[in-house]
Design a protein around this motif. Structure first.
Motif, PDB file in Angstrom:
ATOM      1  N   SER A  66      -3.448   0.324  -3.297  1.00 26.18           N
ATOM      2  CA  SER A  66      -3.170  -0.971  -2.667  1.00 26.18           C
ATOM      3  C   SER A  66      -3.029  -2.059  -3.718  1.00 26.18           C
ATOM      4  O   SER A  66      -3.689  -2.021  -4.756  1.00 26.18           O
ATOM      5  CB  SER A  66      -4.286  -1.343  -1.684  1.00 26.18           C
ATOM      6  N   ASP A 121      -5.641  12.612  -0.780  1.00 26.74           N
ATOM      7  CA  ASP A 121      -6.472  11.723   0.029  1.00 26.74           C
ATOM      8  C   ASP A 121      -6.647  10.360  -0.612  1.00 26.74           C
ATOM      9  O   ASP A 121      -7.706   9.755  -0.515  1.00 26.74           O
ATOM     10  CB  ASP A 121      -7.852  12.369   0.256  1.00 26.74           C
ATOM     11  N   ASN A 122      -5.608   9.869  -1.278  1.00 29.80           N
ATOM     12  CA  ASN A 122      -5.694   8.574  -1.938  1.00 29.80           C
ATOM     13  C   ASN A 122      -4.699   7.590  -1.352  1.00 29.80           C
ATOM     14  O   ASN A 122      -3.659   7.974  -0.826  1.00 29.80           O
ATOM     15  CB  ASN A 122      -5.410   8.699  -3.439  1.00 29.80           C
ATOM     16  N   VAL A 123      -5.049   6.313  -1.461  1.00 34.84           N
ATOM     17  CA  VAL A 123      -4.125   5.236  -1.135  1.00 34.84           C
ATOM     18  C   VAL A 123      -4.233   4.225  -2.273  1.00 34.84           C
ATOM     19  O   VAL A 123      -5.317   3.987  -2.814  1.00 34.84           O
ATOM     20  CB  VAL A 123      -4.424   4.586   0.235  1.00 34.84           C
ATOM     21  N   TRP A 139      -7.919   4.099  -3.865  1.00 32.56           N
ATOM     22  CA  TRP A 139      -8.992   4.408  -2.933  1.00 32.56           C
ATOM     23  C   TRP A 139      -8.975   5.886  -2.570  1.00 32.56           C
ATOM     24  O   TRP A 139      -7.916   6.490  -2.462  1.00 32.56           O
ATOM     25  CB  TRP A 139      -8.820   3.611  -1.642  1.00 32.56           C
ATOM     26  N   ASP A 140     -10.148   6.437  -2.342  1.00 30.71           N
ATOM     27  CA  ASP A 140     -10.295   7.769  -1.770  1.00 30.71           C
ATOM     28  C   ASP A 140     -10.508   7.567  -0.274  1.00 30.71           C
ATOM     29  O   ASP A 140     -11.458   6.889   0.136  1.00 30.71           O
ATOM     30  CB  ASP A 140     -11.496   8.475  -2.393  1.00 30.71           C
ATOM     31  N   LEU A 141      -9.619   8.121   0.539  1.00 32.21           N
ATOM     32  CA  LEU A 141      -9.702   7.901   1.980  1.00 32.21           C
ATOM     33  C   LEU A 141     -10.985   8.479   2.591  1.00 32.21           C
ATOM     34  O   LEU A 141     -11.390   8.068   3.669  1.00 32.21           O
ATOM     35  CB  LEU A 141      -8.478   8.490   2.676  1.00 32.21           C
ATOM     36  N   ALA A 157       0.850  -1.192   0.000  1.00 33.63           N
ATOM     37  CA  ALA A 157       0.000   0.000   0.000  1.00 33.63           C
ATOM     38  C   ALA A 157       0.879   1.234   0.000  1.00 33.63           C
ATOM     39  O   ALA A 157       1.924   1.267   0.659  1.00 33.63           O
ATOM     40  CB  ALA A 157      -0.922   0.012   1.204  1.00 33.63           C
ATOM     41  N   VAL A 158       0.462   2.238  -0.759  1.00 33.45           N
ATOM     42  CA  VAL A 158       1.190   3.502  -0.831  1.00 33.45           C
ATOM     43  C   VAL A 158       0.185   4.632  -0.624  1.00 33.45           C
ATOM     44  O   VAL A 158      -0.808   4.722  -1.344  1.00 33.45           O
ATOM     45  CB  VAL A 158       1.888   3.676  -2.203  1.00 33.45           C
ATOM     46  N   PHE A 159       0.451   5.460   0.378  1.00 37.62           N
ATOM     47  CA  PHE A 159      -0.382   6.634   0.617  1.00 37.62           C
ATOM     48  C   PHE A 159       0.166   7.783  -0.205  1.00 37.62           C
ATOM     49  O   PHE A 159       1.372   8.033  -0.197  1.00 37.62           O
ATOM     50  CB  PHE A 159      -0.390   6.993   2.105  1.00 37.62           C
ATOM     51  N   THR A 160      -0.700   8.489  -0.919  1.00 33.87           N
ATOM     52  CA  THR A 160      -0.267   9.616  -1.739  1.00 33.87           C
ATOM     53  C   THR A 160      -0.380  10.900  -0.937  1.00 33.87           C
ATOM     54  O   THR A 160      -0.908  10.907   0.170  1.00 33.87           O
ATOM     55  CB  THR A 160      -1.107   9.721  -3.026  1.00 33.87           C
TER      56      THR A 160
END
Length: 103
Positions: free
Chosen positions: A20, A16-18, A30-32, A10-13
């Motif tokens: 996976s 507000d996205n991640v 994904w939108d957090l 998983a990488v958090f940008t």
């Protein structure tokens, strides 16, 4: 039928996205703020165990075990496939001071 799969990367940008990756051969963006369903789903030929994201360009790099790297944008559109080579090195340029100023 609900199928469980293991998220392996998983990488958090910066936003507000991640992003996976999992054993079920998918990468999901994904939108957090709304985790009910992914923004994009990328299907791959093999399990995903590594992900790299170039935040400035919003590009996802997926290295595969066969030495190929596939590039996608954050909406899941395939941009390119980098050729296999034993002598190829790929680097990402990250400007840390600029990232810290955005906070």
């Amino acid at each position: 039928m609900l199928v469980n799969c293991t998220v392996t990367s998983a990488v958090f940008t910066v936003g507000d996205n991640v992003v996976s990756g999992s054993d079920d051969r998918t990468v999901k963006v994904w939108d957090l703020k709304n985790m009910r369903s992914p923004i994009a789903t990328i299907r791959t030929d093999s399990a995903v165990n590594r992900i790299s994201v170039c935040v400035g360009q919003r590009i996802i790099a997926l290295p595969h075990d066969n030495r190929q790297v596939r590039l996608f944008d954050m909406s899941g559109v395939r941009l390119a496939r980098l050729p296999r080579s034993n002598r190829q090195a790929i680097g990402w340029n990250i400007n840390i001071p600029a990232l810290l100023q955005e906070k």
